[in-house]
Design an enzyme around this catalytic site. Sequence first.
Site, PDB file in Angstrom:
ATOM      1  N   ALA A  74      33.195 -61.143   8.617  1.00 17.06           N
ATOM      2  CA  ALA A  74      32.569 -62.406   8.257  1.00 17.06           C
ATOM      3  C   ALA A  74      33.466 -63.597   8.160  1.00 17.06           C
ATOM      4  O   ALA A  74      34.666 -63.163   7.994  1.00 17.06           O
ATOM      5  CB  ALA A  74      31.793 -62.226   6.630  1.00 17.06           C
ATOM      6  N   ASP A  75      33.034 -64.763   8.151  1.00 10.19           N
ATOM      7  CA  ASP A  75      34.017 -65.649   8.247  1.00 10.19           C
ATOM      8  C   ASP A  75      33.171 -66.916   7.480  1.00 10.19           C
ATOM      9  O   ASP A  75      31.946 -67.287   7.883  1.00 10.19           O
ATOM     10  CB  ASP A  75      34.700 -66.065   9.366  1.00 10.19           C
ATOM     11  CG  ASP A  75      35.855 -67.185   9.130  1.00 10.19           C
ATOM     12  OD1 ASP A  75      36.909 -66.476   9.133  1.00 10.19           O
ATOM     13  OD2 ASP A  75      35.887 -68.362   9.005  1.00 10.19           O
ATOM     14  N   THR A  76      33.608 -67.593   6.460  1.00 12.45           N
ATOM     15  CA  THR A  76      32.923 -68.568   5.544  1.00 12.45           C
ATOM     16  C   THR A  76      33.574 -70.008   5.866  1.00 12.45           C
ATOM     17  O   THR A  76      34.895 -69.899   5.683  1.00 12.45           O
ATOM     18  CB  THR A  76      32.885 -68.425   4.051  1.00 12.45           C
ATOM     19  OG1 THR A  76      32.122 -66.922   3.971  1.00 12.45           O
ATOM     20  CG2 THR A  76      32.225 -69.345   3.216  1.00 12.45           C
ATOM     21  N   GLY A 111      29.488 -66.951   9.215  1.00 15.07           N
ATOM     22  CA  GLY A 111      29.175 -66.270  10.268  1.00 15.07           C
ATOM     23  C   GLY A 111      29.294 -64.651   9.768  1.00 15.07           C
ATOM     24  O   GLY A 111      30.016 -64.302   9.150  1.00 15.07           O
TER      25      GLY A 111
END
Length: 191
Positions: A74-76, A111
């Site tokens: 995940a990437d924020t 994501g």
Amino acid sequence: MMTQTTHPVILASGSPRRRDLMAAAGIAFEVVPPTLAEPRRSTVPQPVQWAEALAYFKARTIAEQFPGRIVLGADTLCVHEGQVLGKARDADHAREILGQLSGTRHAVVTGVALCGPQGKRVIASETTGVQMRTMSDAEITAYIDSGEWIGKAGAYAIQETADRYVDRLDGSFDNVVGLPIGLVRRMLTRM
């Protein structure tokens, strides 16, 4: 409700917030943080695609080490007026970011990518709108002094005390924390 898999999901993240969200959701997991440096850009024409690409980059890096397992990356990103505001480099940068967000609306995009056996993958994202109230210089200074901004996209942690600066949230609270659990559950079901 426990999500069942033969082996626990591998969370490709060192984020304690993501660990807390996964545990609270009852999803069995183990943590294997990626060790490669993430590519970063300050201006992203398509922040959603960029967040998804970064999430996939993390998941794939770990999936290559654990074939046959389901890996979640995940990437924020915090996006303000088309510009990605990542993690602050230092206190001065945090002050600059919070000054930009004060009294404005921005988007938090996370994501999420799952990589599984036989090269199977599921990639998606979630976006939450955040309206910040105007913060005084004294409030920004006090917040920076608290250290909560360290390691956080957009230089704030809504799950700690920064929620007092948020007037409105349009979408998932978990997404702003760093992992939209509802989306993760749907993706695990698809996987």
